[in-house]
Motif scaffolding. Sequence first.
Motif, PDB file in Angstrom:
ATOM      1  N   ASP A  51      60.831  36.135  51.193  1.00 47.53           N
ATOM      2  CA  ASP A  51      59.379  36.082  51.020  1.00 47.53           C
ATOM      3  C   ASP A  51      58.742  37.467  51.066  1.00 47.53           C
ATOM      4  OD1 ASP A  51      59.301  33.336  50.732  1.00 47.53           O
ATOM      5  OD2 ASP A  51      58.815  32.942  52.829  1.00 47.53           O
ATOM      6  N   GLU A  52      59.232  38.321  51.963  1.00 48.65           N
ATOM      7  CA  GLU A  52      58.654  39.657  52.108  1.00 48.65           C
ATOM      8  C   GLU A  52      58.819  40.462  50.824  1.00 48.65           C
ATOM      9  OE1 GLU A  52      59.404  43.796  54.670  1.00 48.65           O
ATOM     10  OE2 GLU A  52      60.659  42.034  55.014  1.00 48.65           O
ATOM     11  N   ALA A  53      60.014  40.409  50.243  1.00 54.07           N
ATOM     12  CA  ALA A  53      60.270  41.155  49.012  1.00 54.07           C
ATOM     13  C   ALA A  53      59.409  40.642  47.872  1.00 54.07           C
ATOM     14  CB  ALA A  53      61.746  41.061  48.649  1.00 54.07           C
ATOM     15  N   VAL A  54      59.329  39.323  47.730  1.00 58.66           N
ATOM     16  CA  VAL A  54      58.539  38.743  46.634  1.00 58.66           C
ATOM     17  C   VAL A  54      57.059  39.047  46.825  1.00 58.66           C
ATOM     18  CG1 VAL A  54      57.918  36.613  45.440  1.00 58.66           C
ATOM     19  CG2 VAL A  54      60.270  36.958  46.222  1.00 58.66           C
ATOM     20  N   ALA A  55      56.593  39.011  48.070  1.00 60.58           N
ATOM     21  CA  ALA A  55      55.189  39.335  48.348  1.00 60.58           C
ATOM     22  C   ALA A  55      54.873  40.768  47.921  1.00 60.58           C
ATOM     23  CB  ALA A  55      54.886  39.136  49.822  1.00 60.58           C
ATOM     24  N   LYS A  56      55.841  41.681  48.073  1.00 59.63           N
ATOM     25  CA  LYS A  56      55.629  43.069  47.659  1.00 59.63           C
ATOM     26  C   LYS A  56      55.474  43.180  46.146  1.00 59.63           C
ATOM     27  CE  LYS A  56      58.031  45.246  51.555  1.00 59.63           C
ATOM     28  NZ  LYS A  56      59.229  46.005  51.982  1.00 59.63           N
ATOM     29  N   ILE A  57      56.182  42.325  45.394  1.00 60.18           N
ATOM     30  CA  ILE A  57      56.027  42.310  43.933  1.00 60.18           C
ATOM     31  C   ILE A  57      54.594  41.944  43.562  1.00 60.18           C
ATOM     32  CG2 ILE A  57      56.706  41.157  41.793  1.00 60.18           C
ATOM     33  CD1 ILE A  57      59.481  40.740  43.017  1.00 60.18           C
ATOM     34  N   PRO A  64      48.315  37.136  40.461  1.00 64.17           N
ATOM     35  CA  PRO A  64      47.986  35.875  41.129  1.00 64.17           C
ATOM     36  C   PRO A  64      49.244  35.166  41.613  1.00 64.17           C
ATOM     37  CG  PRO A  64      46.808  36.080  39.040  1.00 64.17           C
ATOM     38  CD  PRO A  64      47.824  37.176  39.073  1.00 64.17           C
ATOM     39  N   VAL A  65      49.192  34.620  42.820  1.00 60.99           N
ATOM     40  CA  VAL A  65      50.402  34.057  43.429  1.00 60.99           C
ATOM     41  C   VAL A  65      50.772  32.680  42.873  1.00 60.99           C
ATOM     42  CG1 VAL A  65      50.190  35.356  45.564  1.00 60.99           C
ATOM     43  CG2 VAL A  65      49.075  33.116  45.367  1.00 60.99           C
ATOM     44  N   SER A 114      62.703  31.958  47.502  1.00 63.12           N
ATOM     45  CA  SER A 114      61.371  32.061  48.081  1.00 63.12           C
ATOM     46  C   SER A 114      60.406  31.147  47.321  1.00 63.12           C
ATOM     47  CB  SER A 114      60.883  33.508  47.984  1.00 63.12           C
ATOM     48  OG  SER A 114      59.495  33.591  48.220  1.00 63.12           O
ATOM     49  N   GLU A 115      59.595  30.406  48.083  1.00 64.90           N
ATOM     50  CA  GLU A 115      58.586  29.550  47.445  1.00 64.90           C
ATOM     51  C   GLU A 115      57.565  30.392  46.678  1.00 64.90           C
ATOM     52  OE1 GLU A 115      58.085  26.101  47.442  1.00 64.90           O
ATOM     53  OE2 GLU A 115      60.106  25.895  48.286  1.00 64.90           O
ATOM     54  N   LEU A 116      57.375  31.631  47.092  1.00 66.88           N
ATOM     55  CA  LEU A 116      56.473  32.520  46.361  1.00 66.88           C
ATOM     56  C   LEU A 116      56.999  32.802  44.957  1.00 66.88           C
ATOM     57  CD1 LEU A 116      55.553  35.195  49.065  1.00 66.88           C
ATOM     58  CD2 LEU A 116      54.004  33.527  48.033  1.00 66.88           C
TER      59      LEU A 116
END
Length: 347
Positions: A51-57, A64-65, A114-116
């Motif tokens: 999740d942390e890595a995808v959030a950084k993208i 938009p998420v 990741s759900e993100l």
Amino acid sequence: MNTLVWKVDKYVDNLENNPHVVDAANLLRENEVVALPTETVYGLGGNAENDEAVAKIFAAKGRPVDNPLIIHIADKEQLSRFVDEVPLVAKKLMDAFWPGPLTIIFKRKAGVLSELATAGLETVAVRMPDHPVALALLKKCGLPIAAPSANSSGKPSPTNAGHVIDDLNGKIAGVLDGGATGVGVESTVVDCTEPVPVILRPGGVTKEELEAVVGEVRVDAALTNEGAKPKAPGMKYRHYAPNAPLFMVSGTTAFLQSLIEEKQREGLRVGVLTTEENVGAYHADLVLVCGKRAALETVATALYETLRQFNKGNVDIIYSEIFPNTGVGYAIMNRLQKAAGNKLITE
């Protein structure tokens, strides 16, 4: 953040152990994000299981998420890690077009990605890029990598490392500079979770090429429905837009020239996107050639670079010719429609 830039020659042997590829792979394993070249556009890669890595993208792009990401893999065996099943039609398409500019939608396994990255959907978009640097990086890091285009959200996609730096310098850990991309527009996205494959985004593989392999292929109505929840990138929000408002023009060169002159009389600087065949027909403040109309693949390759050039030309308004809505022309028109917000002027 100091964004590192590593130049990598894609033609050398043993790319997997190139020190720059190794450095980039280590950063991906540390859940940092790194831009990488593919055969379509540059992608902004991060660990799709974290999740942390995808959030950084999403943060770097300002994306938009609810817009899902494409997962990039190095070999077909990786699919079993996070995909429920591989239908026969998907196997045929993978055999024909992987590695290459084709993304396939599968039903995903729960609790792996990741759900993100999947925007909470029960499906996942996957592709195997046809670029030696990308494949070497994917093999070296051993991870499924979520990688949307490496640009600020809504702006023209990057087709060289300079474009990535223009948009994301200081926002990401590094850029693997593997030179200019080839196809120029993103991958075709095909949903293989239904009995008949459905194109969710036109791209580097045409509808005609898909049908030659699997027979009937449909085009999803959500391509033109802004209210639909996206199963794939490019189905929602304005994309690829230059800074100045862009209008598509359907009509003769004389009609387009009349529009140019009208805006110039208003004191506006006017830009025109045209092709080699028509460049002499226009007298505007900035006339940019985007490939050859007789070879639409050259238009696709040059499209994003041309849209970015308008930003440097300080124009107030841009007019673009339109292109045949067949073959790769369908992908070109899809991108122009998104860039223009569907604004079309007809003679």
